[in-house]
Design a protein around this motif. Structure first.
Motif, PDB file in Angstrom:
ATOM      1  N   TRP A  46       0.870  -1.172   0.000  1.00 60.08           N
ATOM      2  CA  TRP A  46       0.000   0.000   0.000  1.00 60.08           C
ATOM      3  C   TRP A  46       0.905   1.221   0.000  1.00 60.08           C
ATOM      4  O   TRP A  46       1.534   1.551   0.998  1.00 60.08           O
ATOM      5  CB  TRP A  46      -0.897  -0.012   1.235  1.00 60.08           C
ATOM      6  CG  TRP A  46      -1.915   1.079   1.244  1.00 60.08           C
ATOM      7  CD1 TRP A  46      -1.884   2.206   2.019  1.00 60.08           C
ATOM      8  CD2 TRP A  46      -3.104   1.156   0.473  1.00 60.08           C
ATOM      9  NE1 TRP A  46      -2.984   2.976   1.772  1.00 60.08           N
ATOM     10  CE2 TRP A  46      -3.757   2.358   0.813  1.00 60.08           C
ATOM     11  CE3 TRP A  46      -3.681   0.338  -0.499  1.00 60.08           C
ATOM     12  CZ2 TRP A  46      -4.958   2.751   0.237  1.00 60.08           C
ATOM     13  CZ3 TRP A  46      -4.881   0.729  -1.073  1.00 60.08           C
ATOM     14  CH2 TRP A  46      -5.509   1.918  -0.700  1.00 60.08           C
ATOM     15  N   THR A  59      -2.701   6.755  -4.666  1.00 60.76           N
ATOM     16  CA  THR A  59      -2.303   5.389  -4.352  1.00 60.76           C
ATOM     17  C   THR A  59      -1.655   4.798  -5.592  1.00 60.76           C
ATOM     18  O   THR A  59      -2.290   4.705  -6.643  1.00 60.76           O
ATOM     19  CB  THR A  59      -3.516   4.544  -3.935  1.00 60.76           C
ATOM     20  OG1 THR A  59      -4.106   5.144  -2.777  1.00 60.76           O
ATOM     21  CG2 THR A  59      -3.106   3.121  -3.620  1.00 60.76           C
ATOM     22  N   SER A  61      -0.949   1.888  -7.173  1.00 53.90           N
ATOM     23  CA  SER A  61      -1.458   0.524  -7.050  1.00 53.90           C
ATOM     24  C   SER A  61      -0.701  -0.420  -7.976  1.00 53.90           C
ATOM     25  O   SER A  61      -0.811  -0.332  -9.195  1.00 53.90           O
ATOM     26  CB  SER A  61      -2.955   0.510  -7.392  1.00 53.90           C
ATOM     27  OG  SER A  61      -3.480  -0.778  -7.264  1.00 53.90           O
ATOM     28  N   MET A  65      -3.097  -5.535  -6.769  1.00 59.02           N
ATOM     29  CA  MET A  65      -3.823  -4.633  -5.871  1.00 59.02           C
ATOM     30  C   MET A  65      -5.061  -4.077  -6.585  1.00 59.02           C
ATOM     31  O   MET A  65      -5.045  -2.981  -7.128  1.00 59.02           O
ATOM     32  CB  MET A  65      -2.924  -3.481  -5.413  1.00 59.02           C
ATOM     33  CG  MET A  65      -1.760  -3.884  -4.542  1.00 59.02           C
ATOM     34  SD  MET A  65      -2.244  -4.431  -2.909  1.00 59.02           S
ATOM     35  CE  MET A  65      -2.741  -2.914  -2.148  1.00 59.02           C
TER      36      MET A  65
END
Length: 128
Positions: A46, A59, A61, A65
């Motif tokens: 994360w 984020t 990713s 994910m």
């Protein structure tokens, strides 16, 4: 029923990337963002970054994910106080930039991160 919700801001925007370390270098070293979270957790890492003081974070990713496709995000508008200086900085770092160009709402340019996610820079027109 109230005509409005109680939403105050977006928490994060997902930027799908193929290589989180490469993306991290781009967002921190080229764009100057700060790391706001870097945690190992199932099913992956994360990793979040943001401009200093921003309410909304990005984020980064990675594979596994959420099933996002690297490079599929478009239309992320980043507001800057000096689009011309930031475009010069991006070009200096080897990032292809389209613009900047004057628009009725301000001066803006477009570029992509190493995965192909589309971002824009905008210096807003005063008074809007």
């Amino acid at each position: 029923m109230s005509p409005r919700t109680h939403i105050t801001h977006a928490s994060f925007v997902t930027l799908p990337v193929a290589d989180q370390d490469r993306a991290l270098r781009f967002y921190t070293e080229v764009l100057g963002f700060e790391v706001t979270a870097d945690l190992r957790m199932p099913p992956g890492r994360w990793l979040q970054v943001a401009p200093r003081g921003a309410q909304t974070v990005f984020t980064l990713s990675g594979p596994g994910m959420g099933g996002f496709e690297p490079g599929s995000t478009r239309g992320i508008m980043l507001v800057t106080t000096d689009v011309d200086a930031d475009c010069a900085r991006l070009a200096e770092a080897g990032v292809p930039v389209e613009g900047p160009d004057d628009q009725p709402w301000g001066r803006m340019a477009a570029f992509r991160d190493p995965d192909g996610n589309g971002l824009m820079l905008l210096t807003e027109k005063e008074g809007l």
